[in-house]
Design a protein around this motif. Sequence first.
Motif, PDB file in Angstrom:
ATOM      1  N   GLY A 154      -7.410   9.164 -17.756  1.00  0.00           N
ATOM      2  CA  GLY A 154      -7.290   9.867 -16.524  1.00  0.00           C
ATOM      3  C   GLY A 154      -8.765   9.260 -15.715  1.00  0.00           C
ATOM      4  N   ASN A 155      -9.935   9.470 -16.379  1.00  0.00           N
ATOM      5  CA  ASN A 155     -11.244   9.134 -15.632  1.00  0.00           C
ATOM      6  C   ASN A 155     -10.948   7.467 -15.482  1.00  0.00           C
ATOM      7  N   TRP A 156     -10.508   6.562 -16.295  1.00  0.00           N
ATOM      8  CA  TRP A 156     -10.331   5.379 -15.654  1.00  0.00           C
ATOM      9  C   TRP A 156      -9.563   5.163 -14.532  1.00  0.00           C
ATOM     10  N   THR A 157      -8.303   5.468 -14.571  1.00  0.00           N
ATOM     11  CA  THR A 157      -7.201   5.316 -13.691  1.00  0.00           C
ATOM     12  C   THR A 157      -7.676   5.966 -12.229  1.00  0.00           C
ATOM     13  N   TYR A 158      -8.204   7.292 -12.489  1.00  0.00           N
ATOM     14  CA  TYR A 158      -8.649   8.032 -11.253  1.00  0.00           C
ATOM     15  C   TYR A 158      -9.543   7.088 -10.614  1.00  0.00           C
ATOM     16  N   CYS A 159     -10.366   6.475 -10.938  1.00  0.00           N
ATOM     17  CA  CYS A 159     -11.575   5.650 -10.421  1.00  0.00           C
ATOM     18  C   CYS A 159     -10.765   4.474  -9.906  1.00  0.00           C
ATOM     19  N   VAL A 160      -9.818   3.829 -10.435  1.00  0.00           N
ATOM     20  CA  VAL A 160      -8.934   2.741  -9.862  1.00  0.00           C
ATOM     21  C   VAL A 160      -8.261   3.361  -8.610  1.00  0.00           C
ATOM     22  N   SER A 161      -7.566   4.427  -8.898  1.00  0.00           N
ATOM     23  CA  SER A 161      -7.056   4.953  -7.708  1.00  0.00           C
ATOM     24  C   SER A 161      -7.801   5.131  -6.580  1.00  0.00           C
ATOM     25  N   ILE A 162      -8.982   5.679  -6.520  1.00  0.00           N
ATOM     26  CA  ILE A 162      -9.999   5.937  -5.467  1.00  0.00           C
ATOM     27  C   ILE A 162     -10.474   4.562  -4.952  1.00  0.00           C
ATOM     28  N   LEU A 163     -10.813   3.618  -5.712  1.00  0.00           N
ATOM     29  CA  LEU A 163     -11.060   2.303  -5.251  1.00  0.00           C
ATOM     30  C   LEU A 163      -9.869   1.509  -4.676  1.00  0.00           C
ATOM     31  N   PHE A 164      -8.820   1.656  -5.003  1.00  0.00           N
ATOM     32  CA  PHE A 164      -7.728   0.852  -4.453  1.00  0.00           C
ATOM     33  C   PHE A 164      -7.121   1.493  -3.111  1.00  0.00           C
ATOM     34  N   SER A 165      -7.297   2.742  -3.188  1.00  0.00           N
ATOM     35  CA  SER A 165      -6.771   3.481  -1.887  1.00  0.00           C
ATOM     36  C   SER A 165      -7.897   3.163  -0.790  1.00  0.00           C
ATOM     37  N   GLY A 166      -9.149   3.347  -1.247  1.00  0.00           N
ATOM     38  CA  GLY A 166     -10.155   2.876  -0.505  1.00  0.00           C
ATOM     39  C   GLY A 166     -10.067   1.712   0.424  1.00  0.00           C
ATOM     40  N   SER A 167     -10.047   0.624  -0.672  1.00  0.00           N
ATOM     41  CA  SER A 167      -9.580  -0.788  -0.097  1.00  0.00           C
ATOM     42  C   SER A 167      -8.585  -0.793   0.728  1.00  0.00           C
ATOM     43  N   GLN A 168      -7.290  -0.202   0.765  1.00  0.00           N
ATOM     44  CA  GLN A 168      -6.232  -0.333   1.527  1.00  0.00           C
ATOM     45  C   GLN A 168      -6.588   0.401   2.948  1.00  0.00           C
ATOM     46  N   PHE A 169      -7.286   1.535   2.830  1.00  0.00           N
ATOM     47  CA  PHE A 169      -7.985   2.273   4.121  1.00  0.00           C
ATOM     48  C   PHE A 169      -8.796   1.269   4.776  1.00  0.00           C
ATOM     49  N   ILE A 170      -9.541   0.946   4.162  1.00  0.00           N
ATOM     50  CA  ILE A 170     -10.872  -0.093   4.769  1.00  0.00           C
ATOM     51  C   ILE A 170      -9.962  -1.280   5.920  1.00  0.00           C
ATOM     52  N   LEU A 171      -8.927  -1.782   4.972  1.00  0.00           N
ATOM     53  CA  LEU A 171      -8.157  -2.893   5.740  1.00  0.00           C
ATOM     54  C   LEU A 171      -7.516  -2.362   6.822  1.00  0.00           C
ATOM     55  N   SER A 172      -6.920  -1.029   6.732  1.00  0.00           N
ATOM     56  CA  SER A 172      -5.772  -0.635   7.510  1.00  0.00           C
ATOM     57  C   SER A 172      -6.632  -0.433   8.950  1.00  0.00           C
ATOM     58  N   ILE A 173      -7.917  -0.351   8.891  1.00  0.00           N
ATOM     59  CA  ILE A 173      -8.646  -0.050  10.138  1.00  0.00           C
ATOM     60  C   ILE A 173      -8.267  -1.209  11.048  1.00  0.00           C
ATOM     61  N   PHE A 174      -7.912  -2.376  10.688  1.00  0.00           N
ATOM     62  CA  PHE A 174      -7.380  -3.364  11.513  1.00  0.00           C
ATOM     63  C   PHE A 174      -6.206  -3.091  12.456  1.00  0.00           C
ATOM     64  N   GLY A 175      -5.446  -2.104  11.914  1.00  0.00           N
ATOM     65  CA  GLY A 175      -4.329  -1.563  12.498  1.00  0.00           C
ATOM     66  C   GLY A 175      -4.613  -0.716  13.563  1.00  0.00           C
ATOM     67  N   LEU A 176      -5.990  -0.280  13.743  1.00  0.00           N
ATOM     68  CA  LEU A 176      -6.177   0.500  14.965  1.00  0.00           C
ATOM     69  C   LEU A 176      -6.177  -0.475  16.271  1.00  0.00           C
ATOM     70  N   LYS A 177      -6.318  -1.848  16.010  1.00  0.00           N
ATOM     71  CA  LYS A 177      -6.359  -2.825  17.123  1.00  0.00           C
ATOM     72  C   LYS A 177      -4.995  -3.502  17.075  1.00  0.00           C
ATOM     73  N   ASN A 178      -4.310  -3.756  15.903  1.00  0.00           N
ATOM     74  CA  ASN A 178      -3.363  -4.393  15.891  1.00  0.00           C
ATOM     75  C   ASN A 178      -2.125  -3.791  15.277  1.00  0.00           C
ATOM     76  N   VAL A 179      -0.994  -3.277  15.974  1.00  0.00           N
ATOM     77  CA  VAL A 179       0.005  -2.433  15.465  1.00  0.00           C
ATOM     78  C   VAL A 179       0.819  -3.246  14.658  1.00  0.00           C
ATOM     79  N   TYR A 180       0.651  -4.403  14.581  1.00  0.00           N
ATOM     80  CA  TYR A 180       1.611  -5.302  13.729  1.00  0.00           C
ATOM     81  C   TYR A 180       0.849  -5.506  12.454  1.00  0.00           C
ATOM     82  N   TYR A 181      -0.088  -4.996  12.303  1.00  0.00           N
ATOM     83  CA  TYR A 181      -0.822  -5.225  10.882  1.00  0.00           C
ATOM     84  C   TYR A 181      -0.135  -5.002   9.539  1.00  0.00           C
ATOM     85  N   LYS A 182       0.052  -6.009   8.702  1.00  0.00           N
ATOM     86  CA  LYS A 182       0.393  -5.879   7.309  1.00  0.00           C
ATOM     87  C   LYS A 182      -0.583  -6.013   6.353  1.00  0.00           C
ATOM     88  N   GLU A 183      -0.332  -5.384   5.469  1.00  0.00           N
ATOM     89  CA  GLU A 183      -1.115  -5.411   4.237  1.00  0.00           C
ATOM     90  C   GLU A 183      -0.826  -6.452   3.249  1.00  0.00           C
TER      91      GLU A 183
END
Length: 625
Positions: A154-183
């Motif tokens: 649980g500790n290992w995968t919880y850490c992975v979950s936080i890092l991965f969702s955080g990475s997705q969120f950081i990149l999704s900020i580009f969607g604020l400018k471009n509504v056609y953003y694709k991950e």
Amino acid sequence: MSDHGSLEPSNSSSLPFISTSYSHLSENIPRRIKSILEYENDNDEEHIEHFKYKQDLDRKLTVTSIIGLGFSLMGVPFGISSTLWISLMDGGNVTMLYGWIIVASFSICVVLSLSEIISKYPTSGGVYHFSALLSNDKYSLTSSWFTGWFLLIGNWTYCVSILFSGSQFILSIFGLKNVYYKEDIFFVLGVYFILLSLCGFVNFKLSKYLEAINKMCIIWSIGSVLLIDVLLIVFAKRTNSIKDILSTFDNSRSGWPDPIAFMVGFQSSSFTLTGYGMLFSMTDEVKRPERNMPKGAVSSIFISGIFGLIFILPVLTILPELKLLLDDTPEIMPIDIVFKAATESYIVSFLLALLLIGTVFFQAVGSLTTASRTTYAFARDGGLPFKNLWVEVDDIEQSRIPKNALFLSMVVCAVLSLLSLISSSAFNAFMGASVISLSLANGIPILCSMLNKRRKIKGAAFRLKYLCSGWIINSISVFWVVLSAIILCFPPVIKGMTAATMNYAIVVFLAFTAIVTLGYKFWGITSFEGPQIDTDYFELQGIQEQSARPEDFVIGIDDQDDEEDELHYNEDAESVMTKKDPSKSKKTVHWTSSNRNSFDEQETIVGSQYEARTLLEDPTEGRSN
């Protein structure tokens, strides 16, 4: 006179009747329940267990630091934001608001139950040590092994979950400018490894600032919630009515019946509030853990629950139509669209997103810290192969850290992230299994305590004993652990569900369990030791109290200097056999770490008070032998 006389026989005859009725009623109460009630109201002395482990890590964390670490692990604003789509899909406002209140209330019960146990058994093994100590001897090692692996996975995968969702969120900020953003998964992994490296650097090189980092997390998290709320309300072009905020329920997208959809929506809050069980892995680094860990853990979950509510209400106040959030821009996280639609300003939206990125950083650092400490503790008990490698502690930048356990945790997190290249559903299943693992790890020791009638937590520094509150809260906790584990196995959406969108968390969890079972049968049963209680501690403590010189080891309550105590004494080794009423305690005895080591190296001290005095007068003599 006659009237008065006529009343006397009536009163005198009623007393035996009342007494007889009470006696009859008492005799009909089941003896088992009666004994439990009497036991719960005990006023015995505190009896805090001590363990045989060498104190390798620095005890430097305070209550405030534990609260900060709890904040970072739960990461309320980002946790709610990253899982916002689940509650919106499964009911919208009602699920998001009342689901948070319900899950937070249940989580508080679990934390109260675990805090009671940690105040009796202050050990960095946390819940897997609790399972061993609270189980019957026959099942002690087995329950500890499974709980330990559930906690570690649980500790290992919880850490992975936080890092991965955080990475997705950081990149999704580009969607604020471009509504056609694709991950792009490769960009996500690139940001992921940057975050992982940064968090590893902080844990490796800046560990001596862990206390300050945890305190900074409190300021950042609370400040972020308040600032986001203010900016959203000030810049919002439209707001929803109170009726809409409190009563809108839209389940048109999930495909579940309304009651089930409401409960499935609990997944959002569960993902956010599951991190509290990881806190107890830091016990070896906390001052006076039998008191400070319960205070910090309970305070962190209470404050997280409150500030989660403070964050949710303004978001619901300016929440745009669900069609815009869920249907028109599925590649962009809903919270980004909420910011942009509410403020109609790219700059303000970007600022709000930056505040959440800060919470991602603190949450990732905290989760990697607890993962490394869990790895260290579990390896110390023989739960991992090559235990001597993972328990190695090094002095890094004036701080002692389990370096190899930290590196192992980073490698595991790196490898698990690569699953996202194979299948997004497989990766999501691993993340779901992590929360199930953590939930069960938290629940097993509570159930073990109840099965043993809560007798093994007798003498705990923190007790839930009045009006059977311990039994009630423990029962609620076990119920919630089971219910949440079931809920986490459900896919959030079944309308149009395919093999790719199915929730395979239960499959992954069962695979974990099967592997752990085989590992125990063929290796763990001979190598795993479980917690090592120091059964001689209180005998040695009694010898020391008789032989210690007041000017060296005894500090009166009235003249105790906190700063000197922190510099020269090991607070973990202070006397723990004191009355719960502090007015009855005449003095407090402290041992320095050198004194404790001297005692450990002189086994004959148990039978010789003379040798105890010799060691106390010259702590170096024991080492020379």
